[in-house]
Design a protein around this motif. Structure first.
Motif, short mmCIF file in Angstrom:
data_model
loop_
_atom_site.label_atom_id
_atom_site.label_comp_id
_atom_site.label_asym_id
_atom_site.label_seq_id
_atom_site.Cartn_x
_atom_site.Cartn_y
_atom_site.Cartn_z
N TYR A 143 1.24 6.49 -6.77
CA TYR A 143 0.12 7.57 -7.10
C TYR A 143 0.80 9.20 -6.88
O TYR A 143 0.39 10.01 -7.50
N LYS A 172 -6.84 3.95 -0.63
CA LYS A 172 -5.74 2.98 -0.23
C LYS A 172 -5.47 3.24 1.19
O LYS A 172 -5.61 4.07 1.78
N ARG A 188 0.86 -1.08 0.04
CA ARG A 188 -0.11 -0.09 -0.05
C ARG A 188 0.83 1.37 0.00
O ARG A 188 0.59 2.18 -0.57
N LYS A 189 1.95 1.20 0.75
CA LYS A 189 2.94 2.42 0.84
C LYS A 189 3.53 2.57 -0.50
O LYS A 189 3.62 3.70 -1.17
N PHE A 210 -5.45 7.12 -4.23
CA PHE A 210 -4.80 7.46 -3.02
C PHE A 210 -5.35 7.55 -1.84
O PHE A 210 -5.16 6.77 -0.73
N LYS A 234 0.82 4.14 -2.98
CA LYS A 234 0.61 5.48 -2.76
C LYS A 234 1.60 6.38 -3.21
O LYS A 234 1.53 7.44 -3.49
#
Length: 152
Positions: free
Chosen positions: A91, A152, A84-85, A149, A88
């Motif tokens: 994004y 998430k 997820r990081k 973004f 992000k």
């Protein structure tokens, strides 16, 4: 219907319309060139500008649907939170690029073309209108990636 779904639907329909106009335009070019013997003067230029709009708006549409080409070697090997990081971060990079290159650069191109009074050769339309698709697409990509973004 959610706002994003409305934008997807409108953008998808606009792309279909542009593509249909481009097909009719090219068919007219073929007809006038080979059947009538006198090629139409504007069809080549119109097809070129429609192709630009299809390509640039299509990139925004595909970005919004998350169907774009991606190299996902690193995220696929990472754990859930790390994945997820990484997404992000990607994004944020896309948002920054879209803002600087497409929105800021695109508006500068539109503004300069408008100030210089550039018009197309055959259609005599302002080139600023042709270039306007660049910042529009940038704004759409920023909207889509900001939305992704925040999810998430």
């Amino acid at each position: 219907m959610k706002f994003r779904e409305k934008i997807d639907k409108i953008l998808g329909q606009l792309l279909v319309i542009i593509m249909a106009v481009m097909v009719v335009n090219v068919l007219w070019q073929v007809f006038t060139r080979f059947i009538m013997g006198t090629p139409s003067s504007f069809t080549d230029e119109l097809a070129r500008y429609l192709m630009i709009w299809i390509g640039v708006l299509g990139a925004a549409y595909v970005s919004g649907r998350n169907m774009h080409v991606a190299i996902d070697v690193l995220p696929s090997r990472a754990s859930g939170p790390t994945q997820r990081k990484i997404l992000k971060l990607v994004y944020v990079i896309i948002i920054i690029f879209s803002f600087l290159a497409l929105v800021v650069g695109g508006f500068r191109l539109v503004y300069i073309s408008y100030l210089l009074g550039q018009t197309s050769a055959a259609l005599q339309i302002p080139m600023a209108l042709v270039y306007l698709v660049i910042p529009i697409s940038g704004i759409l990509i920023i909207y889509y990636k900001t939305s992704d973004f925040l999810k998430k």
